[in-house]
Design a protein around this motif. Structure first.
Motif: not given
Length: 200
Positions: A144, A153, A151, A158, A148, A155-156
């Motif tokens: 996981s 994230n 790719k 990251w 991240l 929204n957070t």
């Protein structure tokens, strides 16, 4: 006389049948033992492969790290496995799995020498299941974070760091792949142990 003769013939027939059955039972046991010995040898070979995969996963992750070269020595961007607790857990878990696999080799050898012994096979089945759980949890958690890193994230907030830390991402991705190779091997080991115990 006829009754006596018939009695004698009956006795000889029953003894012939009894003599004929004994070799058949012995052959059947030998064939079963040979089959179980072959399964035990294959189990030993799979354990060696799992040791290589687990050690490769632990060492690759444990040596992963990269520093971007275009900054001064006072201001540099670095990425190391110990920056993330998930990767630290991965290294520890895979080291434990590797150690267990090495310690399980003598029990696998006992299964080769004594293919009809069920106790070593049952012990390996239980411990392999525990090791599979630890291996899967470590690999999934690391996967996981690797996703991240590749790719990101939005929204957070990251950020995907693999565009900058390409070498670091290659090593951690390879470590995760190696861990899932050992997961697949563990699945085969558990199936082999269960099959051998069922045929006992």
């Amino acid at each position: 006389m006829r009754n006596g003769d018939s009695t004698t013939i009956d006795v000889s027939e029953s003894s012939a049948i009894a003599k004929g059955k004994a070799p058949l039972i012995a052959v059947t046991k030998q064939e079963t033992g040979g089959w179980k010995r072959g399964v035990a040898i294959f189990d030993f070979i799979l354990r060696l492969g799992a040791i290589v995969a687990a050690l490769a996963a632990a060492s690759t992750m444990g040596t992963s790290g990269e520093t971007l070269p275009f900054f001064t020595q006072f201001f540099q961007f670095q990425a190391n496995y110990d920056d993330l607790p998930t990767f630290q857990f991965f290294v520890i878990a895979m080291a434990i799995v590797s150690g267990y696999l090495v310690l399980s080799l003598p029990f696998s050898i006992v299964s080769i020498v004594r293919p009809h012994a069920a106790a070593p096979r049952l012990l390996l089945l239980i411990l392999d299941t525990v090791a599979l759980t630890l291996n899967t949890s470590a690999g999934a958690a690391a996967a996981s974070i690797v996703y991240l890193a590749h790719k990101g994230n939005p929204n957070t907030n990251w950020l995907a760091i693999c565009q900058q830390f390409g070498g670091f991402c290659q090593k951690i991705s390879g470590a995760v792949v190696a861990s899932f190779v050992s997961v697949v091997v563990f699945i085969f080991l558990i199936l082999l142990s269960a099959l051998a115990i069922r045929q006992a």
